[in-house]
Design a protein around this motif. Structure first.
Motif, PDB file in Angstrom:
ATOM      1  N   LYS A 141      32.432  39.774  29.704  1.00 16.38           N
ATOM      2  CA  LYS A 141      30.965  38.810  30.089  1.00 16.38           C
ATOM      3  C   LYS A 141      30.801  39.102  31.672  1.00 16.38           C
ATOM      4  O   LYS A 141      30.800  40.089  31.923  1.00 16.38           O
ATOM      5  CB  LYS A 141      31.372  37.391  29.829  1.00 16.38           C
ATOM      6  N   VAL A 142      30.666  37.829  32.371  1.00 12.73           N
ATOM      7  CA  VAL A 142      30.340  38.012  33.912  1.00 12.73           C
ATOM      8  C   VAL A 142      31.210  38.382  34.575  1.00 12.73           C
ATOM      9  O   VAL A 142      31.215  38.880  35.676  1.00 12.73           O
ATOM     10  CB  VAL A 142      29.603  36.513  34.290  1.00 12.73           C
ATOM     11  N   HIS A 143      32.687  38.194  34.153  1.00 13.88           N
ATOM     12  CA  HIS A 143      33.840  38.413  34.723  1.00 13.88           C
ATOM     13  C   HIS A 143      33.952  40.154  35.128  1.00 13.88           C
ATOM     14  O   HIS A 143      34.514  40.527  36.052  1.00 13.88           O
ATOM     15  CB  HIS A 143      35.145  38.095  34.277  1.00 13.88           C
ATOM     16  N   PHE A 144      33.265  40.827  34.281  1.00 19.43           N
ATOM     17  CA  PHE A 144      33.062  42.423  34.400  1.00 19.43           C
ATOM     18  C   PHE A 144      32.429  42.639  35.817  1.00 19.43           C
ATOM     19  O   PHE A 144      33.143  43.688  36.548  1.00 19.43           O
ATOM     20  CB  PHE A 144      32.167  42.826  33.292  1.00 19.43           C
ATOM     21  N   PHE A 145      31.815  41.801  36.503  1.00 20.26           N
ATOM     22  CA  PHE A 145      31.221  42.207  37.964  1.00 20.26           C
ATOM     23  C   PHE A 145      32.321  42.124  38.842  1.00 20.26           C
ATOM     24  O   PHE A 145      32.077  42.454  40.013  1.00 20.26           O
ATOM     25  CB  PHE A 145      29.961  41.242  38.223  1.00 20.26           C
ATOM     26  N   SER A 146      33.477  41.362  38.588  1.00 22.95           N
ATOM     27  CA  SER A 146      34.427  41.581  39.433  1.00 22.95           C
ATOM     28  C   SER A 146      35.098  42.739  39.928  1.00 22.95           C
ATOM     29  O   SER A 146      35.845  42.916  40.680  1.00 22.95           O
ATOM     30  CB  SER A 146      35.532  40.468  39.146  1.00 22.95           C
ATOM     31  N   PHE A 147      34.746  43.500  38.820  1.00 18.34           N
ATOM     32  CA  PHE A 147      35.142  45.088  39.144  1.00 18.34           C
ATOM     33  C   PHE A 147      34.786  45.763  40.300  1.00 18.34           C
ATOM     34  O   PHE A 147      35.286  46.507  40.948  1.00 18.34           O
ATOM     35  CB  PHE A 147      34.817  45.968  37.921  1.00 18.34           C
ATOM     36  N   PHE A 148      33.680  45.142  40.791  1.00 17.71           N
ATOM     37  CA  PHE A 148      32.807  45.684  42.195  1.00 17.71           C
ATOM     38  C   PHE A 148      33.541  45.144  43.263  1.00 17.71           C
ATOM     39  O   PHE A 148      32.971  45.399  44.288  1.00 17.71           O
ATOM     40  CB  PHE A 148      31.524  45.488  41.924  1.00 17.71           C
ATOM     41  N   VAL A 149      34.473  43.939  43.251  1.00 15.69           N
ATOM     42  CA  VAL A 149      35.175  43.662  44.404  1.00 15.69           C
ATOM     43  C   VAL A 149      36.608  43.629  44.161  1.00 15.69           C
ATOM     44  O   VAL A 149      37.202  42.995  43.146  1.00 15.69           O
ATOM     45  CB  VAL A 149      34.698  42.024  44.587  1.00 15.69           C
ATOM     46  N   PRO A 150      37.343  44.713  44.999  1.00  7.38           N
ATOM     47  CA  PRO A 150      38.794  44.852  44.905  1.00  7.38           C
ATOM     48  C   PRO A 150      39.403  43.608  44.936  1.00  7.38           C
ATOM     49  O   PRO A 150      39.134  42.585  45.894  1.00  7.38           O
ATOM     50  CB  PRO A 150      38.959  45.797  45.622  1.00  7.38           C
ATOM     51  N   SER A 151      40.328  43.329  44.317  1.00  8.78           N
ATOM     52  CA  SER A 151      41.542  41.871  44.431  1.00  8.78           C
ATOM     53  C   SER A 151      41.909  41.981  45.746  1.00  8.78           C
ATOM     54  O   SER A 151      42.427  43.017  46.366  1.00  8.78           O
ATOM     55  CB  SER A 151      42.534  42.120  43.451  1.00  8.78           C
TER      56      SER A 151
END
Length: 143
Positions: free
Chosen positions: A50-60
């Motif tokens: 879902k929306v968490h997929f966009f965290s892919f664009f911010v490295p941990s």
């Protein structure tokens, strides 16, 4: 779970590449495969996360101050994937006229080049599938 898809994709790309070796032939792989895979992987990632997929664009572990700088870079990197798949497939198909000229060279050289083109078809199908599997893994596991 995605093995049948990757397996089918490999043979689709391979057969499309091999059919492109026919003089004046056109291969469908350059037209549809890269964008279809890119869109499919993105939809899969959005469906799973879902929306968490966009965290892919911010490295941990990224500091908050660097987020505005890193998000466009990661987005460009993500969009470059479709381009990289397309380039892998298109690189071989600029040799149509060259193949016609090479037929005038002795038969043994012609056979060697045809063997090389067949090998390139296999390698391109393999690399395309490896990249697709990598992109699927990224879409499923995010980080």
């Amino acid at each position: 779970m995605y093995l049948p898809f990757i397996y089918s994709l490999f043979f689709f790309i391979l057969i499309a590449n091999l059919s492109g070796n026919v003089p004046y032939g056109f291969t469908v792989a350059t037209s549809i495969s890269s964008m279809t895979i890119f869109i499919g992987v993105t939809i899969l990632g959005l469906r799973l996360h879902k929306v968490h997929f966009f965290s892919f664009f911010v490295p941990s572990g990224t500091p908050l101050g660097l987020v505005p700088l890193l998000v466009p870079i990661e987005l460009i990197s993500y969009l470059a994937r479709a381009f990289s798949l397309g380039v892998r497939l298109f690189a071989m198909f600029t040799s149509g006229a060259i193949t016609a000229i090479i037929t005038l060279i002795p038969f043994s050289i012609f056979i060697a080049l045809i063997g090389l083109e067949i090998a390139v078809s296999f390698i391109q199908a393999y690399v395309f599938c490896i990249l697709t599997a990598s992109y699927l893994k990224d879409a499923i596991d995010l980080h």
